[in-house]
Design an enzyme around this catalytic site. Structure first.
Site, PDB file in Angstrom:
ATOM      1  N   TYR A 186       0.817  -1.213   0.000  1.00  0.00           N
ATOM      2  CA  TYR A 186       0.000   0.000   0.000  1.00  0.00           C
ATOM      3  C   TYR A 186       0.853   1.267   0.000  1.00  0.00           C
ATOM      4  O   TYR A 186       0.429   2.313  -0.492  1.00  0.00           O
ATOM      5  CB  TYR A 186      -0.928   0.033   1.217  1.00  0.00           C
TER       6      TYR A 186
ATOM      7  N   LYS B  36       2.719 -15.335   3.508  1.00  0.00           N
ATOM      8  CA  LYS B  36       2.803 -16.140   2.278  1.00  0.00           C
ATOM      9  C   LYS B  36       4.265 -16.493   2.056  1.00  0.00           C
ATOM     10  O   LYS B  36       4.864 -16.213   1.017  1.00  0.00           O
ATOM     11  CB  LYS B  36       2.208 -15.360   1.095  1.00  0.00           C
TER      12      LYS B  36
ATOM     13  N   ASP C 120      -3.745 -18.154   2.429  1.00  0.00           N
ATOM     14  CA  ASP C 120      -4.860 -18.860   1.805  1.00  0.00           C
ATOM     15  C   ASP C 120      -5.480 -19.863   2.778  1.00  0.00           C
ATOM     16  O   ASP C 120      -6.709 -19.999   2.855  1.00  0.00           O
ATOM     17  CB  ASP C 120      -4.443 -19.525   0.491  1.00  0.00           C
TER      18      ASP C 120
ATOM     19  N   ASP D 287      -6.036  -6.403   5.595  1.00  0.00           N
ATOM     20  CA  ASP D 287      -7.188  -5.719   5.016  1.00  0.00           C
ATOM     21  C   ASP D 287      -8.197  -6.743   4.498  1.00  0.00           C
ATOM     22  O   ASP D 287      -9.397  -6.674   4.781  1.00  0.00           O
ATOM     23  CB  ASP D 287      -6.706  -4.807   3.882  1.00  0.00           C
TER      24      ASP D 287
ATOM     25  N   ASP E  98     -11.915  -7.947   6.368  1.00  0.00           N
ATOM     26  CA  ASP E  98     -13.176  -7.788   5.632  1.00  0.00           C
ATOM     27  C   ASP E  98     -13.892  -9.131   5.501  1.00  0.00           C
ATOM     28  O   ASP E  98     -15.117  -9.209   5.623  1.00  0.00           O
ATOM     29  CB  ASP E  98     -12.916  -7.193   4.242  1.00  0.00           C
TER      30      ASP E  98
END
Length: 355
Positions: free
Chosen positions: A141, A186, A218, A242, A246
């Protein structure tokens, strides 16, 4: 304990002014009950700031934020700016960076009064109580960007110091909860994740009473829905945090229930905001769910203002209102924003267990 505070209100876009207005009403009732004085300044951020001030957040607003005790923010974003040269979300990112709030705390709990609002089975949801700790000022970001018609890139960078400080927030939170931290990365394909995993493992040595495990993002996304009770505290990088937080909105049944606190070093004003977006499609319909913003205000009293008594009263008011079925349409109810606000305001000073 202090009893006088300067609060910066940043209502933002869409339903932001509606839910921040609701939270202010509840805050005023609670503050009056406990003899606390709140001084407000209201400024613009997001799309409304682009329209009226020419940029998503002005230097004057950033300075006001720095000089406040805490910031209560509504929402940013509007489809009018999806393809424009300036995006409303850039204002929020700039505000976070300016203040150096590096840890975003997002609690996710199954609420008995609204278990039916979630598509998941009741037996999967019962007892869920998760704290997601998201690193907030690093990663893709904030990395160097290249954007063009044929090629684009977002550089993701993390340093040891950035990972250490957010990991400590997670471990310290776990010490007062269930004593478990799950670090999400990851590491099988990303260099930043391999650094992340190594540094979190090093920090774990400082907290012998807290158990640590690692999950690939994942797998974490799957288990968050399949077996959410396995989680206590989740710590992860900016992008993954993020997305996962959500996704976690499905557990209580609506994003309208998810509050957040963005914290920095001691003495830095925190930013408190609902996780949901600006929802321009329901502006003015009286359907906006104010609970997440009201709970964000409670978090503000607890984390930045040092008034857990006020925070607890607000949280009790929310709990009693929900048990009394003051639910907006996103939660399967028919109450308006104003009716929910009035109910919480009525019960926030009535004492625990009063309905």
């Amino acid at each position: 304990m202090r009893d006088s505070f300067d609060i910066l209100l940043l209502p933002g876009d869409g339903i932001g002014p509606e839910v921040v207005g609701s939270a202010r009403t509840v805050m005023d009732a609670a503050a009056d009950h406990f003899g606390v004085k709140l001084r407000y300044e209201e400024r613009k951020i997001g799309g409304v700031a682009i329209r009226e001030e020419g940029e998503p957040v002005s230097d004057e607003t950033l300075e006001a934020a720095k000089n406040s005790d805490a910031i209560l923010l509504g929402a940013v974003g509007h489809p009018d700016f999806d393809r424009g040269p300036q995006r409303p979300e850039a204002g929020l990112l700039k505000l976070r960076k300016h203040l150096g709030v590096f840890a975003n705390l997002r609690p996710v709990a199954a609420i008995p009064a609204i278990l039916s609002a979630s598509p998941l089975k009741k037996e999967v949801l019962e007892g869920v109580d998760i704290l997601i700790v998201r690193e907030l000022t690093g990663g893709a970001y904030f990395g160097e960007k290249e954007e063009g018609e044929e090629r684009a890139s977002d550089l993701s960078v993390y340093t040891r110091e950035e990972v250490e400080r957010v990991a400590r927030v997670a471990f310290e939170a776990a010490e007062g909860r269930g004593g478990r931290v799950t670090s999400v990365d990851k590491a099988n394909v990303m260099a930043t994740s391999r650094l992340w995993r190594a540094v979190v493992s090093d920090v774990a040595g400082e907290y012998p009473d807290v158990a640590l495990d690692h999950l690939l993002v994942d797998a974490a996304a799957m288990l968050l829905i399949q077996n959410p009770r396995r989680f206590d505290v989740i710590v992860t990088e900016n992008l993954f945090g993020d997305i996962l937080s959500d996704e976690a909105a499905i557990l209580p049944g609506s994003m309208g229930m998810l509050s957040s606190a963005s914290l920095g070093e001691p003495g830095v004003p925190g930013i408190f905001e609902p996780v949901h977006g600006s929802a321009p499609d329901i502006v003015g319909t009286h359907k906006a769910n104010p609970y997440a913003t009201i709970l964000s205000a409670a978090a503000m009293f607890r984390h930045s203002l040092g008034r857990p008594d006020v925070a607890g009263a607000i949280e009790r008011g929310v709990s009693v209102a929900m048990e009394a079925h003051y639910l907006t349409p996103d939660l399967g109810g028919d109450k308006t924003t104003e009716e929910v606000t009035e109910a919480v305001t009525r019960w926030v000073t009535a004492g625990e267990g009063v309905a």
